[in-house]
Design an enzyme around this catalytic site. Structure first.
Site, PDB file in Angstrom:
ATOM      1  N   HIS A 402     -42.757   9.607  97.258  1.00 47.14           N
ATOM      2  CA  HIS A 402     -43.775   9.804  98.283  1.00 47.14           C
ATOM      3  C   HIS A 402     -45.144   9.418  97.716  1.00 47.14           C
ATOM      4  CE1 HIS A 402     -41.182  11.530 101.224  1.00 47.14           C
ATOM      5  NE2 HIS A 402     -40.801  12.535 100.444  1.00 47.14           N
ATOM      6  N   CYS A 451     -45.272   4.813 100.444  1.00 49.09           N
ATOM      7  CA  CYS A 451     -46.055   4.627 101.659  1.00 49.09           C
ATOM      8  C   CYS A 451     -47.541   4.550 101.325  1.00 49.09           C
ATOM      9  CB  CYS A 451     -45.809   5.769 102.636  1.00 49.09           C
ATOM     10  SG  CYS A 451     -44.164   5.729 103.379  1.00 49.09           S
TER      11      CYS A 451
END
Length: 830
Positions: A402, A451
């Site tokens: 993440h 991301c």
């Protein structure tokens, strides 16, 4: 003073005896040098500290390194006598080592001597010995016995190049035997034009082969050869422009990849006993391997280049050609975070890290591969990574997990980050880059598989001032304010980025060109078209490639220190055999799946004849480790979660996988339990023994500690602002939207879900089966397809050869090493 004098200091042992003793203690795992170090721990005078034992273990990195030799020398410096050593060895039951220090029944009076001889001359090697009874001789060339030679003199007339090699004599006396020292025979294949006659060998040292001047091109391999006849065999030291070359001590000088700095005048100093001489000085000119237009009219080709002459050629090159890029070393840190405490779990980072590890190793990168790191562990891991960098090193950081991006700064999210997280809980990529710049690295590559959505919970703008330097490359798995995906599959599979990156990574292309091709490949992938596109940012000013050769710089001591630091985190425990009172024997081995994942395999190699049932298992591991008792001691690697090493592990064992080694605070101690049933008894009998394997792999670096006070990362840390927001996970409506190809959560839901959480991507790809060369096709259960809140980035695997620590050790023709290898093989033919 004899070797059997009990009051004699062990450092006064004769070198052949000392060498044999070290060989026995080095090769014996259970009763070897580590056990000896433990035994002397009870004596305050002789006690060896854990730091000193660690330095002993690092001796395996050296070509002639012997942990036993260093340990024995330390004991001797503290006054250890031969009698004390004999008593300790007897307590250990180390019978083979005891034989080394007992008075020999055979004495070799004349040892064979190494010689450098011209082809066509007569060779004679001699070995004379006395014993209690008649002695008999056997001559060997390496491991092969020389036929029809049972006398103390070995003669070859005339000697030919094929006779070059290493010779040894075995002297037999009854049931006892003794080996002579090794003798190297170097046969110089000299043409008659050199004018050396047979009587020349009886005089002073004679140079028989002179090096030859050469004109080569950038990237070529240089080979210079010289040779001299003499007894004992001469020593060699090459010089360039009057300066000795480090480690250039053989007859043949080889430089694999030539650059401009290798141009110059070469000669070799040859010495033997108190005599020395020099070869002729020859010039090596290095030129370009291209055609260049000069003054807009004349084309200069490779053949025309040398007509310019040495000076003109050098000036031409400096003005018209750029040097072949090279690295002083290559280092990679790969981090894959997948088991998040407060955020959606990921699956691809583990596969991505493993695949990239194997590929980067093929490019000669020193790789550290880590899974599931907390904030402090990530910071400390980067801190250790920075210690491996110095001037000219190629540094590569790969992260999968993440992540998010605010104000042009990228943040990697640790597995223990709260929900929602802020910059104070994460690592800023640009802060790592700043510290890499301070090391004067030759190339900085960041591959960020995560991301890049904005984090609305974080308004802090870190003040990181980067230097204006070239050779920085960022490969983002997705565009700014977009998400990165991992694929849905019924088995192990890669993230989208690594799926295409691994097909190109070994290409000999400029790094930006390579990433451009990956971007083109991703653009043709229908599943992510319009959802994920690779973005490249670069300040590359040279043709730098991951395939560039490694040419160590002038700081050899620094490079050695960095190699030790890297090897420290990749040292596997030695395999061992455990003997139980009942007569059963268990063999235990170790392998590394990642730098912080250890595999233990056990196998019963011997059981008593009257035992009808015999089982063994490992248990009682430290609570610091991530070990699931339900999947320990399984009969196949896949049953215990070992998917990548299944094809390389021995069969018919019980397997246990220990992850999160970076959390280990103390030495790893566990229990081996043996259960058996005898034919005369109905009840099961248990035996237990504790095993201490120290701190394996990355546990040696103590990454579990809080951020170190002297950490260089602290110069770029943002002030911590504790997060008081409650932890909450996204609801099912966010994870499973009605249309599985949705781009991400709607603006109304962004306040409820951390910005890196993104919906599933509806990509059902067929199982790819084996991943890389080691991956098993055994599927994960219910593998899902999260978009990477942080895209998966491959991490590097820790072992290059999956049995022992993967530290490449160059082969050598050194006599001491051959003594160990070949004598051991000769013993097998008893």
């Amino acid at each position: 003073m004899s070797d059997c004098d009990r009051s004699m200091n062990i450092n006064l042992l004769k070198e052949p005896v000392f060498r044999k003793l070290c060989v026995e203690l080095d090769k014996n795992n259970i009763k070897g040098w580590r056990k000896l170090g433990e035994m002397v721990g009870s004596d305050r005078r002789l006690k060896v500290s854990s730091e000193e034992m660690e330095m002993c273990s690092l001796k395996v990195l050296q070509l002639e390194g012997s942990p036993s030799r260093m340990l024995l020398r330390l004991m001797g410096e503290r006054g250890c006598t031969l009698g004390q050593l004999v008593d300790i060895l007897q307590t250990m039951g180390q019978t083979e080592a005891l034989k080394c220090v007992k008075p020999p029944s055979i004495q070799i009076l004349i040892q064979p001597q190494s010689v450098s001889i011209l082809s066509g001359h007569n060779l004679r090697l001699s070995c004379y010995a006395v014993g209690k009874t008649d002695v008999h001789y056997q001559w060997f060339k390496t491991k092969e016995e020389v036929p029809n030679c049972s006398s103390p003199d070995l003669g070859v007339s005339p000697v030919r190049p094929v006779d070059a090699g290493f010779y040894i004599c075995r002297v037999n006396c009854g049931e006892s035997y003794e080996f002579s020292q090794w003798a190297q025979v170097d046969v110089l294949d000299v043409a008659p034009s050199y004018g050396l006659v047979s009587h020349s060998l009886q005089g002073r040292l004679k140079v028989a082969i002179q090096p030859q001047a050469q004109k080569l091109f950038l990237g070529d391999c240089l080979q210079l050869e010289c040779g001299a006849a003499g007894r004992p065999i001469p020593r060699y030291l090459w010089h360039r422009n009057g300066v000795p070359l480090p480690n250039a001590i053989k007859r043949k000088l080889t430089i694999q990849y030539l650059s401009m700095e290798h141009q110059g005048k070469y000669r070799c100093e040859i010495s033997s006993n108190n005599e020395s001489t020099w070869t002729n000085e020859v010039e090596v000119v290095v030129g370009p391997r291209i055609s260049v237009q000069v003054s807009g009219a004349m084309e200069c080709s490779e053949e025309d280049f040398y007509e310019l002459g040495p000076i003109g050629a050098s000036e031409f090159m400096l003005n018209n050609i750029q040097e072949q890029p090279y690295a002083t070393d290559k280092v990679a840190l790969l981090i894959g975070n997948l088991s998040y405490h407060n955020h959606p779990q990921l699956k691809a980072p583990m596969v991505d890290v493993y695949d990239l590890t194997n590929l980067l190793r093929q490019l000669n990168f020193k790789v550290v591969s880590l899974l599931d790191l907390t904030e402090s562990e990530m910071r400390n891991a980067v801190d250790e990574f920075l210690l491996l960098l110095h001037k000219g090193v190629y540094g590569l950081l790969y992260y999968a997990g993440h992540g998010y991006e605010n104000y042009g700064k990228s943040f990697m999210v640790p597995v223990d980050a709260p929900n929602p997280y802020r910059s104070a809980n994460c690592l800023c990529v640009q802060s790592v880059l700043k510290l890499m710049q301070d090391k004067e690295t030759g190339l900085n590559v960041f591959l960020l598989d995560m991301c890049r959505k904005r984090n609305i919970h974080d308004d802090i703008t870190p003040n990181i001032v980067l230097r204006v330097t070239a050779n920085i490359v960022f490969g983002y798995a997705t565009c700014q304010d977009a998400e990165a995906f991992e694929l849905s599959s019924n088995g192990l599979t890669n993230g989208v980025f690594v799926k295409f990156l691994k097909k190109r990574l070994l290409n000999d292309e400029k790094i930006t060109v390579l990433l451009d091709r990956v971007a083109e490949d991703m653009g043709q992938f229908d599943a992510t078209k319009g959802k994920q596109a690779l973005e490249i940012r670069s300040s590359l000013s040279e043709r730098k490639a991951l395939t560039d050769p490694i040419l160590p710089g002038d700081s050899s001591d620094m490079a050695l220190a960095h190699n030790r630091q890297w090897a420290k985190a990749h040292e596997l425990p030695e395999s061992m055999c455990l003997d139980f009172e009942c007569g059963a024997k268990i063999k235990m081995g170790f392998a590394a799946e990642f730098s912080n994942v250890l595999v233990i395999y056990t196998h019963i190699v011997k059981k008593p004849a009257d035992m009808s049932l015999c089982q063994a298992h490992v248990t009682n591991f430290s609570p610091d480790l991530d070990v699931d008792p339900k999947v320990m001691n399984r009969e196949t690697p896949e049953d215990t979660g070992i998917y990548f090493l299944s094809s390389s592990l021995p069969q018919h064992c019980l397997y246990t996988r220990l992850s999160s080694l970076q959390k280990l605070r103390e030495e790893l101690v566990f229990t081996v339990c043996l259960q058996g049933t005898f034919t005369a008894l109905d009840q099961v009998v248990d035996w237990k023994t504790d095993v201490n394997i120290g701190k394996p792999l990355i546990a040696r670096l103590d990454l579990h500690r809080a951020m170190r006070r002297n950490s260089c990362l602290q110069t770029c840390l943002m002030p911590h602002s504790p997060c008081h927001s409650p932890c909450h996970s996204p609801g099912p409506e966010h994870l499973h939207p009605p249309q599985l190809h949705a781009q991400g959560p709607s603006p109304t839901n962004l306040s409820l879900t951390p910005p890196c959480h993104s919906p599933y991507l509806d990509v059902c790809e067929a199982s790819q089966g084996a991943v890389g060369s080691y991956c098993s096709s055994t599927p994960y259960d219910n593998v899902s397809q999260y978009q990477y809140g942080v895209t998966s980035v491959p991490s590097a695997l820790s072992t290059s050869s999956l049995g022992r620590v993967s530290i490449p050790i160059e082969t050598t023709d050194d006599i001491n090493e051959l003594q160990t290898v070949f004598i051991n093989s000769l013993h097998l033919h008893e």
